[in-house]
Design a protein around this motif. Structure first.
Motif, PDB file in Angstrom:
ATOM      1  N   ARG A  32       4.048  -5.494  -7.321  1.00  0.00           N
ATOM      2  CA  ARG A  32       3.503  -6.713  -7.647  1.00  0.00           C
ATOM      3  C   ARG A  32       2.949  -7.456  -6.206  1.00  0.00           C
ATOM      4  NH1 ARG A  32       0.799  -7.124 -11.669  1.00  0.00           N
ATOM      5  NH2 ARG A  32       0.768  -9.472 -11.283  1.00  0.00           N
ATOM      6  N   SER A  33       3.848  -7.336  -5.206  1.00  0.00           N
ATOM      7  CA  SER A  33       3.426  -7.849  -3.933  1.00  0.00           C
ATOM      8  C   SER A  33       2.178  -7.388  -3.473  1.00  0.00           C
ATOM      9  CB  SER A  33       4.549  -7.548  -2.983  1.00  0.00           C
ATOM     10  OG  SER A  33       5.616  -8.412  -3.432  1.00  0.00           O
ATOM     11  N   LEU A  34       1.849  -6.076  -3.729  1.00  0.00           N
ATOM     12  CA  LEU A  34       0.717  -5.489  -3.067  1.00  0.00           C
ATOM     13  C   LEU A  34      -0.452  -5.838  -3.968  1.00  0.00           C
ATOM     14  CD1 LEU A  34       1.497  -1.824  -2.229  1.00  0.00           C
ATOM     15  CD2 LEU A  34       1.137  -3.746  -0.469  1.00  0.00           C
ATOM     16  N   ILE A  35      -0.221  -6.089  -5.327  1.00  0.00           N
ATOM     17  CA  ILE A  35      -1.411  -6.402  -6.165  1.00  0.00           C
ATOM     18  C   ILE A  35      -1.802  -7.682  -5.882  1.00  0.00           C
ATOM     19  CG2 ILE A  35      -1.945  -6.878  -8.722  1.00  0.00           C
ATOM     20  CD1 ILE A  35      -0.450  -4.485  -9.365  1.00  0.00           C
ATOM     21  N   LEU A  36      -1.017  -8.606  -5.693  1.00  0.00           N
ATOM     22  CA  LEU A  36      -1.222  -9.969  -5.355  1.00  0.00           C
ATOM     23  C   LEU A  36      -1.670 -10.314  -3.847  1.00  0.00           C
ATOM     24  CD1 LEU A  36       1.428 -11.399  -7.986  1.00  0.00           C
ATOM     25  CD2 LEU A  36      -1.161 -11.354  -8.121  1.00  0.00           C
ATOM     26  N   GLY A  37      -1.310  -9.186  -2.871  1.00  0.00           N
ATOM     27  CA  GLY A  37      -1.944  -9.627  -1.599  1.00  0.00           C
ATOM     28  C   GLY A  37      -0.612 -10.420  -0.931  1.00  0.00           C
ATOM     29  N   VAL A  38       0.364 -10.059  -1.456  1.00  0.00           N
ATOM     30  CA  VAL A  38       1.780 -10.935  -0.591  1.00  0.00           C
ATOM     31  C   VAL A  38       2.479  -9.803   0.155  1.00  0.00           C
ATOM     32  CG1 VAL A  38       4.071 -11.788  -0.996  1.00  0.00           C
ATOM     33  CG2 VAL A  38       2.024 -12.321  -2.649  1.00  0.00           C
ATOM     34  N   ARG A  39       2.621 -10.110   1.473  1.00  0.00           N
ATOM     35  CA  ARG A  39       3.378  -9.197   2.532  1.00  0.00           C
ATOM     36  C   ARG A  39       4.706  -8.785   2.111  1.00  0.00           C
ATOM     37  NH1 ARG A  39       7.034 -10.019   6.025  1.00  0.00           N
ATOM     38  NH2 ARG A  39       7.161 -12.327   5.955  1.00  0.00           N
ATOM     39  N   LEU A  40       4.682  -7.532   2.157  1.00  0.00           N
ATOM     40  CA  LEU A  40       5.859  -6.737   1.525  1.00  0.00           C
ATOM     41  C   LEU A  40       7.103  -7.237   2.774  1.00  0.00           C
ATOM     42  CD1 LEU A  40       4.968  -3.239   0.786  1.00  0.00           C
ATOM     43  CD2 LEU A  40       5.713  -4.906  -0.609  1.00  0.00           C
ATOM     44  N   PRO A  41       8.374  -7.495   2.254  1.00  0.00           N
ATOM     45  CA  PRO A  41       9.505  -7.545   3.107  1.00  0.00           C
ATOM     46  C   PRO A  41       9.843  -6.262   3.897  1.00  0.00           C
ATOM     47  CG  PRO A  41      10.213  -7.504   0.868  1.00  0.00           C
ATOM     48  CD  PRO A  41       8.728  -7.436   0.640  1.00  0.00           C
ATOM     49  N   ARG A  42      10.338  -6.273   5.114  1.00  0.00           N
ATOM     50  CA  ARG A  42      10.282  -5.150   5.617  1.00  0.00           C
ATOM     51  C   ARG A  42      11.350  -4.063   4.955  1.00  0.00           C
ATOM     52  NH1 ARG A  42      11.076  -9.168   9.305  1.00  0.00           N
ATOM     53  NH2 ARG A  42      13.382  -9.345   9.000  1.00  0.00           N
ATOM     54  N   ILE A  43      12.354  -4.635   4.390  1.00  0.00           N
ATOM     55  CA  ILE A  43      13.221  -3.466   3.757  1.00  0.00           C
ATOM     56  C   ILE A  43      12.747  -2.784   2.653  1.00  0.00           C
ATOM     57  CG2 ILE A  43      14.094  -5.142   2.033  1.00  0.00           C
ATOM     58  CD1 ILE A  43      16.940  -4.001   2.963  1.00  0.00           C
ATOM     59  N   LEU A  44      11.416  -3.188   1.789  1.00  0.00           N
ATOM     60  CA  LEU A  44      10.896  -2.705   0.841  1.00  0.00           C
ATOM     61  C   LEU A  44       9.436  -2.109   1.159  1.00  0.00           C
ATOM     62  CD1 LEU A  44      11.327  -5.161  -2.118  1.00  0.00           C
ATOM     63  CD2 LEU A  44      12.514  -2.798  -1.678  1.00  0.00           C
ATOM     64  N   ASN A  45       9.298  -1.868   2.625  1.00  0.00           N
ATOM     65  CA  ASN A  45       8.194  -1.431   3.056  1.00  0.00           C
ATOM     66  C   ASN A  45       8.295   0.050   3.288  1.00  0.00           C
ATOM     67  OD1 ASN A  45       5.476  -0.949   4.055  1.00  0.00           O
ATOM     68  ND2 ASN A  45       5.740  -2.169   5.802  1.00  0.00           N
ATOM     69  N   ILE A  46       8.513   0.830   2.544  1.00  0.00           N
ATOM     70  CA  ILE A  46       9.100   2.140   2.719  1.00  0.00           C
ATOM     71  C   ILE A  46       8.141   3.221   2.015  1.00  0.00           C
ATOM     72  CG2 ILE A  46      11.438   1.422   2.335  1.00  0.00           C
ATOM     73  CD1 ILE A  46      11.496   2.399  -0.571  1.00  0.00           C
ATOM     74  N   ALA A  47       6.943   2.997   1.784  1.00  0.00           N
ATOM     75  CA  ALA A  47       6.210   4.103   1.475  1.00  0.00           C
ATOM     76  C   ALA A  47       6.101   5.216   2.324  1.00  0.00           C
ATOM     77  CB  ALA A  47       4.488   3.245   1.263  1.00  0.00           C
ATOM     78  N   GLY A  48       6.406   6.267   1.828  1.00  0.00           N
ATOM     79  CA  GLY A  48       6.033   7.710   2.538  1.00  0.00           C
ATOM     80  C   GLY A  48       7.554   7.948   3.339  1.00  0.00           C
ATOM     81  N   MET A  49       8.665   7.210   3.052  1.00  0.00           N
ATOM     82  CA  MET A  49       9.830   7.146   3.771  1.00  0.00           C
ATOM     83  C   MET A  49      10.597   8.187   2.845  1.00  0.00           C
ATOM     84  SD  MET A  49      10.749   3.533   5.503  1.00  0.00           S
ATOM     85  CE  MET A  49      12.084   4.483   6.212  1.00  0.00           C
ATOM     86  N   LYS A  50      11.433   9.021   3.420  1.00  0.00           N
ATOM     87  CA  LYS A  50      12.479   9.880   2.799  1.00  0.00           C
ATOM     88  C   LYS A  50      13.557   9.084   2.141  1.00  0.00           C
ATOM     89  CE  LYS A  50       9.839  13.442   4.183  1.00  0.00           C
ATOM     90  NZ  LYS A  50       8.995  14.343   3.210  1.00  0.00           N
TER      91      LYS A  50
END
Length: 241
Positions: free
Chosen positions: A130-148
């Protein structure tokens, strides 16, 4: 890991979601067709897309967040208390921006992490999407796309995953685990399936907020039970305005 976990380093959270529109008839035609396609995976042959639209709230593409409650354990006068704050607003973008900013501040300490029940499958990705859809900056701890998964397992705790012990077959609800661990839960809670009707028909966001906050405390108490420690009573919950 559980026995070494400092409970005061954990932010416990819960989210409440609803469909983006009160009724399927109000959904834009483009998304009506997309929902028709999406719902083919779970609706029965004799059901129309509109008849299962109440389920739209569990999908980030068709739903929205109306409340996030976040709480943590602190020491006060020699006792543990649970301090909880809720983020709610009809403007979902503002809600997420406020919550994400708070989350960044809390997790700026490297020892801190977050915890939710079924968080890895629902709460964490829902907030991020929802943050991405609405253009809201992701919090660091949830910015995990591609991580193992093993790169984030110590930061994104999940009481459901901890309970599975490697078992991938079953979902166990928070209410069932609270009953199994003899964690008292209030009898005045609404059921999760009622959130949309309480929001759209009764316009009672306060009732939803209290429900969300109590679930957050339940997650914290479940973690305390996992650790073999005393739980925190409802009387020891402090609501931060």
């Amino acid at each position: 890991m559980l026995y070494n976990l400092n409970i005061e380093d954990v932010l416990f959270l819960d989210i409440e979601t609803v469909p983006q529109y009160p009724a399927f008839s109000e959904v834009p035609e483009k998304f009506q067709k997309l929902w028709e396609s999406k719902s083919t995976f779970f609706r029965k042959e004799d059901q129309t897309p509109g008849e299962v639209y109440e389920r739209a709230g569990i999908y980030a593409e068709f739903g929205r967040i109306i409340c996030i409650s976040a709480g943590f354990v602190v020491q006060k006068n020699g006792d543990r208390v649970f301090r909880v704050k809720s983020f709610y607003d009809d403007d979902e973008r503002k809600l997420l921006s406020d919550f994400n900013n708070m989350l960044d501040k809390f997790t700026s300490h490297t020892s801190r992490c977050i915890c939710a029940h079924n968080g890895q499958e629902f709460d964490y990705p829902y907030i991020a999407r929802r943050s991405l859809i609405l253009g809201v900056r992701l919090p660091r701890i949830l910015n995990i796309a591609g991580m193992k998964p093993w790169d984030v397992k110590d930061k994104l705790l999940d009481t459901l995953q901890l309970w599975k012990f490697g078992d991938f077959k079953n979902y166990t609800s928070l209410s069932l685990l609270c009953a199994a661990f003899d964690i008292p839960t209030p009898k005045d809670d609404i059921d999760g399936s009622q959130v949309a009707s309480v929001y759209f028909e009764e316009n009672d966001i306060d009732r939803i907020i209290r429900y969300c906050e109590k679930d957050t405390l339940a997650v914290a108490n479940l973690m305390l039970r996992y650790k073999g420690e005393d739980i925190i009573s409802m009387d020891q919950m402090e609501i931060v305005p």
